[in-house]
Design a protein around this motif. Structure first.
Motif, PDB file in Angstrom:
ATOM      1  N   THR A  20       0.852  -1.197   0.000  1.00 12.71           N
ATOM      2  CA  THR A  20       0.000   0.000   0.000  1.00 12.71           C
ATOM      3  C   THR A  20       0.887   1.246   0.000  1.00 12.71           C
ATOM      4  O   THR A  20       0.627   2.213  -0.719  1.00 12.71           O
ATOM      5  CB  THR A  20      -0.916  -0.022   1.261  1.00 12.71           C
ATOM      6  N   PHE A 208      -3.753   3.634   5.833  1.00 15.99           N
ATOM      7  CA  PHE A 208      -3.485   3.143   4.487  1.00 15.99           C
ATOM      8  C   PHE A 208      -2.162   3.706   3.938  1.00 15.99           C
ATOM      9  O   PHE A 208      -2.074   4.104   2.785  1.00 15.99           O
ATOM     10  CB  PHE A 208      -4.679   3.407   3.556  1.00 15.99           C
ATOM     11  N   LYS A 299      -3.568 -13.750   0.029  1.00 16.22           N
ATOM     12  CA  LYS A 299      -3.778 -12.714  -0.986  1.00 16.22           C
ATOM     13  C   LYS A 299      -3.787 -13.337  -2.370  1.00 16.22           C
ATOM     14  O   LYS A 299      -3.242 -14.431  -2.575  1.00 16.22           O
ATOM     15  CB  LYS A 299      -2.688 -11.639  -0.894  1.00 16.22           C
TER      16      LYS A 299
HETATM   17  N1  LIG Z   1      -7.827  -0.937   7.989  1.00 15.27           N
HETATM   18  C1  LIG Z   1      -6.688  -0.726   7.355  1.00 15.27           C
HETATM   19  N2  LIG Z   1      -6.259  -1.616   6.419  1.00 15.27           N
HETATM   20  C2  LIG Z   1      -5.091  -1.355   5.782  1.00 15.27           C
HETATM   21  C3  LIG Z   1      -4.310  -0.201   6.063  1.00 15.27           C
HETATM   22  N3  LIG Z   1      -3.200  -0.232   5.274  1.00 15.27           N
HETATM   23  C4  LIG Z   1      -3.292  -1.353   4.530  1.00 15.27           C
HETATM   24  N4  LIG Z   1      -4.432  -2.030   4.820  1.00 15.27           N
HETATM   25  C5  LIG Z   1      -4.931  -3.283   4.226  1.00 15.27           C
HETATM   26  O1  LIG Z   1      -4.113  -4.352   4.737  1.00 15.27           O
HETATM   27  C6  LIG Z   1      -3.957  -5.363   3.732  1.00 15.27           C
HETATM   28  C7  LIG Z   1      -2.463  -5.647   3.523  1.00 15.27           C
HETATM   29  O2  LIG Z   1      -1.849  -4.497   2.940  1.00 15.27           O
HETATM   30  P1  LIG Z   1      -0.540  -4.641   2.026  1.00 15.27           P
HETATM   31  O3  LIG Z   1      -0.100  -3.260   1.659  1.00 15.27           O
HETATM   32  O4  LIG Z   1      -0.794  -5.597   0.914  1.00 15.27           O
HETATM   33  O5  LIG Z   1       0.451  -5.301   3.068  1.00 15.27           O
HETATM   34  P2  LIG Z   1       1.967  -5.790   2.829  1.00 15.27           P
HETATM   35  O6  LIG Z   1       2.742  -5.342   3.997  1.00 15.27           O
HETATM   36  O7  LIG Z   1       2.459  -5.387   1.497  1.00 15.27           O
HETATM   37  O8  LIG Z   1       1.758  -7.371   2.846  1.00 15.27           O
HETATM   38  P3  LIG Z   1       2.874  -8.521   2.513  1.00 15.27           P
HETATM   39  O9  LIG Z   1       3.680  -8.047   1.349  1.00 15.27           O
HETATM   40  O10 LIG Z   1       2.057  -9.731   2.192  1.00 15.27           O
HETATM   41  O11 LIG Z   1       3.676  -8.698   3.756  1.00 15.27           O
HETATM   42  C8  LIG Z   1      -4.655  -4.833   2.471  1.00 15.27           C
HETATM   43  O12 LIG Z   1      -5.952  -5.380   2.424  1.00 15.27           O
HETATM   44  C9  LIG Z   1      -4.727  -3.329   2.711  1.00 15.27           C
HETATM   45  O13 LIG Z   1      -5.811  -2.727   2.041  1.00 15.27           O
HETATM   46  C10 LIG Z   1      -4.790   0.722   7.061  1.00 15.27           C
HETATM   47  O14 LIG Z   1      -4.169   1.732   7.394  1.00 15.27           O
HETATM   48  N5  LIG Z   1      -5.969   0.395   7.659  1.00 15.27           N
END
Ligand SMILES: Nc1nc2c(ncn2[C@@H]2O[C@H](COP(=O)(O)OP(=O)(O)OP(=O)(O)O)[C@@H](O)[C@H]2O)c(=O)[nH]1
Length: 425
Positions: A20, A208, A299
């Protein structure tokens, strides 16, 4: 002499918000030419596909992907080759490396500071750790300083909470993310805990991962000597030796040898579930609300009967988010479909189902918070076979398939961009 390219290393637990953040930085680059390198622990690099869809970059053209392993150990040689190749083939002024959620960031940073081929071209700008703040609070609330559950020097099995500490101790900048899911008192406690654990890091609260890119990129906060010294000092203290160790190269060498493969040390494994048949909407919704506790992250892409939308699934902790990314190409009118396919020759196509498919990466751990487990391989295999069986039962049956009469579902998103969030019970 050619100028070196700054590198930002993104670390943080599985599902904390690293991709994100990467998407946010790409969309708000403000004149910066970013290249990205994305490491996913599963055999399918879901993150690279998502970033390519949401940006002007393409895999192999600004995006390098390394899958099925960890940047901090077995993919080190591949990382070296990939970043040298990127610098040769693509013009950019900043590299962002997203390490997998089970990587330790320090060995990744060390590659950019000690390997001559890479160190000559790149300079680490900062290690940025994205924190899943609700998870952090669930794990460490009430402690004065977040404590490891196991000795990092021992060959013992370690819980994922120890990896979280490794990722925070290496951070120059910590994004306390998911603040929308925290109370103000929990945020105040998070700040106090982080200040005790890593006082030199700047902390920023985000939802996010929305942060001003100027606060993350080009900040020049990484100091190899201090970073290595601090974490080694802490490790020595953990071993009860009191004094930080010296910083000669023998120590780097030693660190390389004591580094255990994270999936083994933290007891994490992944598998991919693939199907060329849609899920029954009601049965799939039930599965998503009732995922086994051992599943820490899932995912990928889901095909659900009753909607023409391709669904992107992302589960992190208690929430399972499904986003409609647009109609399956196979459901478009013939002319539009053929035009799309001729522009995307790489699109995987099945004679009967076209691009409609399910491909889910599931990451599971057999450990509880103390690092205890009975027999990791057996337990993880059990989790995998039970979940595979449930997912297979969730697919439409021959009879349902023949009837082909699925009422449009209201459990799943039906318009492009629409999202549905399921809560695990
Ligand atoms: N409620 C909420 N959800 C979030 C927030 N930031 C990210 N997400 C959600 O959390 C989930 C994981 O987000 P990613 O950005 O894919 O996480 P990542 O760290 O890249 O995950 P990996 O690469 O698998 O370790 C997604 O469904 C996002 O939409 C936030 O601030 N609040």
């Amino acid at each position: 002499m050619t100028a070196t390219i700054p590198v930002t290393i993104l670390a943080g637990s599985l599902g904390a918000g690293k991709t994100t953040l990467l998407n946010h930085l790409l969309q708000h680059a403000d004149g910066r030419d970013l290249a990205v390198l994305i490491n996913d622990m599963g055999e399918v690099n879901v993150d690279a596909e998502l970033v390519a869809e949401g940006s002007e970059l393409d895999v192999d053209d600004g995006i390098a992907e390394l899958s099925n392993g960890c940047l901090c150990c077995e993919l080190q040689d591949d990382l070296e080759t990939a970043v040298v190749r990127l610098a040769r083939s693509y013009e950019f002024d900043h590299l962002v490396v997203e390490s997998s959620g089970i990587s330790e960031p320090e060995p990744v940073a060390r590659l950019f500071t000690t390997t001559s081929r890479v160190a000559a071209r790149y300079d680490v700008d900062a290690i940025v750790t994205v924190l899943d703040t609700p998870l952090f609070i669930d794990t460490f609330a009430g402690e004065a300083v977040p404590e490891r559950r196991t000795d990092p020097a021992a060959e013992s099995d370690r819980p994922l909470s120890d990896l979280l500490i490794e990722q925070l101790e290496a951070a120059d900048l910590i994004l306390c993310n998911k603040t929308d899911r925290c109370e103000p008192a929990e945020l105040a406690e998070t700040d106090a805990l982080l200040d005790a654990l890593r006082p030199t890091a700047e902390t920023i609260h985000t939802e996010f991962s929305a942060v001003d890119p100027d606060r993350v990129l080009g900040v020049d906060r990484f100091d190899p000597a201090t970073d290595a010294q601090q974490s080694r000092g802490r490790r020595d203290q953990d071993r009860g030796q009191g004094q930080p160790s010296d910083q000669n190269s023998d120590h780097d060498h030693e660190a390389d040898h004591t580094h255990r493969h994270p999936s083994e040390a933290y007891g994490v494994d992944s598998f991919v579930f693939r199907a060329r048949r849609p899920f029954h909407p009601d049965r799939f919704a039930d599965i998503l609300r009732d995922l086994p506790a051992a599943v820490v992250r899932s995912k990928g892409t889901a095909w659900v009967a009753g909607t023409d939308m391709q669904l992107s699934l992302s589960q992190a902790g208690p929430s399972v988010r499904l986003t409609a990314t647009g109609p399956w190409v196979a459901t478009l009118p013939a002319l539009e479909r053929d035009l799309y396919r001729s522009n995307r020759p790489d699109l995987e196509w099945h004679d009967e189902f076209g691009d409609r498919r399910t491909e889910l990466v599931v990451i599971a751990t057999a450990r509880d918070d103390t690092g205890e487990h009975n027999d990791f391989d057996t337990e993880i295999d059990g989790v995998e076979s039970r979940l595979r069986a449930r997912l297979t039962d969730g697919l439409v049956t021959e009879t349902e398939w023949d009837r082909d009469a699925f009422a449009p579902t209201n459990s799943f998103p039906v318009e492009p961009g629409e999202e549905t969030v399921f809560r695990r019970e």
